[in-house]
Design an enzyme around this catalytic site. Structure first.
Site, short mmCIF file in Angstrom:
data_model
loop_
_atom_site.label_atom_id
_atom_site.label_comp_id
_atom_site.label_asym_id
_atom_site.label_seq_id
_atom_site.Cartn_x
_atom_site.Cartn_y
_atom_site.Cartn_z
N CYS A 132 0.83 -1.14 -0.02
CA CYS A 132 0.03 -0.03 0.08
C CYS A 132 0.81 1.18 0.08
O CYS A 132 1.53 1.42 -0.95
CB CYS A 132 -0.95 -0.23 1.24
SG CYS A 132 -2.17 1.11 1.44
N ASP A 179 -9.38 -3.28 -7.10
CA ASP A 179 -8.87 -2.48 -6.39
C ASP A 179 -9.27 -0.91 -6.45
O ASP A 179 -9.04 -0.17 -7.54
CB ASP A 179 -7.20 -2.26 -6.34
CG ASP A 179 -6.34 -1.66 -5.49
OD1 ASP A 179 -7.16 -0.60 -4.59
OD2 ASP A 179 -5.16 -2.09 -5.10
N HIS A 212 -7.69 -4.31 -2.67
CA HIS A 212 -6.65 -3.71 -1.98
C HIS A 212 -6.26 -4.35 -0.65
O HIS A 212 -7.11 -4.54 -0.01
CB HIS A 212 -7.00 -2.34 -1.85
CG HIS A 212 -5.57 -1.53 -1.71
ND1 HIS A 212 -4.84 -1.05 -2.55
CD2 HIS A 212 -5.35 -0.86 -0.33
CE1 HIS A 212 -3.80 -0.16 -1.85
NE2 HIS A 212 -3.92 -0.34 -0.49
#
Length: 245
Positions: A132, A179, A212
């Site tokens: 991330c 995502d 994600h």
């Protein structure tokens, strides 16, 4: 811009109840979590946190996994004591929170970590894995530090640098098909530009049906449909590091 009704798309996922195997150390002006393999190694991986900070059990779990595979793993506090993001925060304030925590403004800490690994741990080969926020940081370091032997950027892209496709280190990019933080058109643009401009080895891989955070923020034991993808991504991560380290 997001408002109060819109939740953070970077969900904390399945927060692990996990007792880490390593220890916290002080490196110059910040702390770091360090875990060592059972046998001596001169190879180390810098593990870069997501927005939920260096103490998130899920991230330490990934560091311990790397140590179990023969690497010294170090997860520094790249927020340098500042408060990490929280799922209870208002997403509309995220950009304000991010102002003093840019993933492309970590050179001072990275240089200190590299020195620590070389001087204190006898490390000769260094790789980077980030998730991330840390995936962006990993991409960034791959542009600037040719001494880094390999990088694995997990759901992260540097967007603002003109030289963002000119990698100095072989880099694997792992993405999720669903995502909301990184749409597939951005992934396609990254891959097309790397093909045109990148001079070192790279790979861009998209995992179908995933969201994600799936590599480190989904527990495979309670997400049976996702388990094969979680395991495959972690295996790819290790294989990439083993290939270049």
């Amino acid at each position: 811009m997001a408002n109060e009704a819109k939740p953070c798309p970077c969900d904390i996922g399945d927060r692990m109840e996990y007792g880490a195997l390593g220890q916290e150390v002080q490196i110059e002006h910040f702390k770091a979590y360090v875990v060592k393999p059972s046998t001596a190694s001169d190879k180390a991986i810098i593990v870069i946190q997501d927005i939920f900070g260096w103490q998130l059990p899920n991230t330490r779990y990934m560091a311990d996994m790397l140590a179990a595979n023969g690497y010294i793993a170090i997860c520094p506090d790249f927020f340098v004591g500042k408060e990490p993001w929280s799922p209870t925060k208002d997403w509309s304030n995220f950009q304000e929170w991010l102002q003093d925590k840019k993933p492309t403004a970590i050179n001072k800490e990275v240089d200190a970590v590299l020195k620590f690994l070389k001087d204190q741990c006898g490390v000769k080969h260094i790789g980077v894995v980030g998730f991330c926020w840390g995936g962006v940081a990993t991409h960034y370091l791959a542009l600037l530090y040719p001494e880094i032997k390999a990088g694995v950027s997990v759901y992260g892209i540097v967007r603002e640098r003109e030289d963002r496709y000119e990698l100095k280190s072989p880099t694997l990019f792992i993405f999720a098909e669903n995502d909301s933080v990184i749409p597939l058109d951005q992934v396609s643009a990254l891959e097309a530009n790397l093909k045109e401009k990148c001079k070192v080895d790279y790979q861009v891989k998209i995992f179908p049906g995933q969201t994600h955070g799936f590599v480190h923020r989904k527990r495979e034991d309670i997400n049976p449909a996702d388990k094969p993808y979680i395991q495959e991504a972690r295996k790819d991560l290790l294989n990439w590091l083993n290939k270049y380290m």
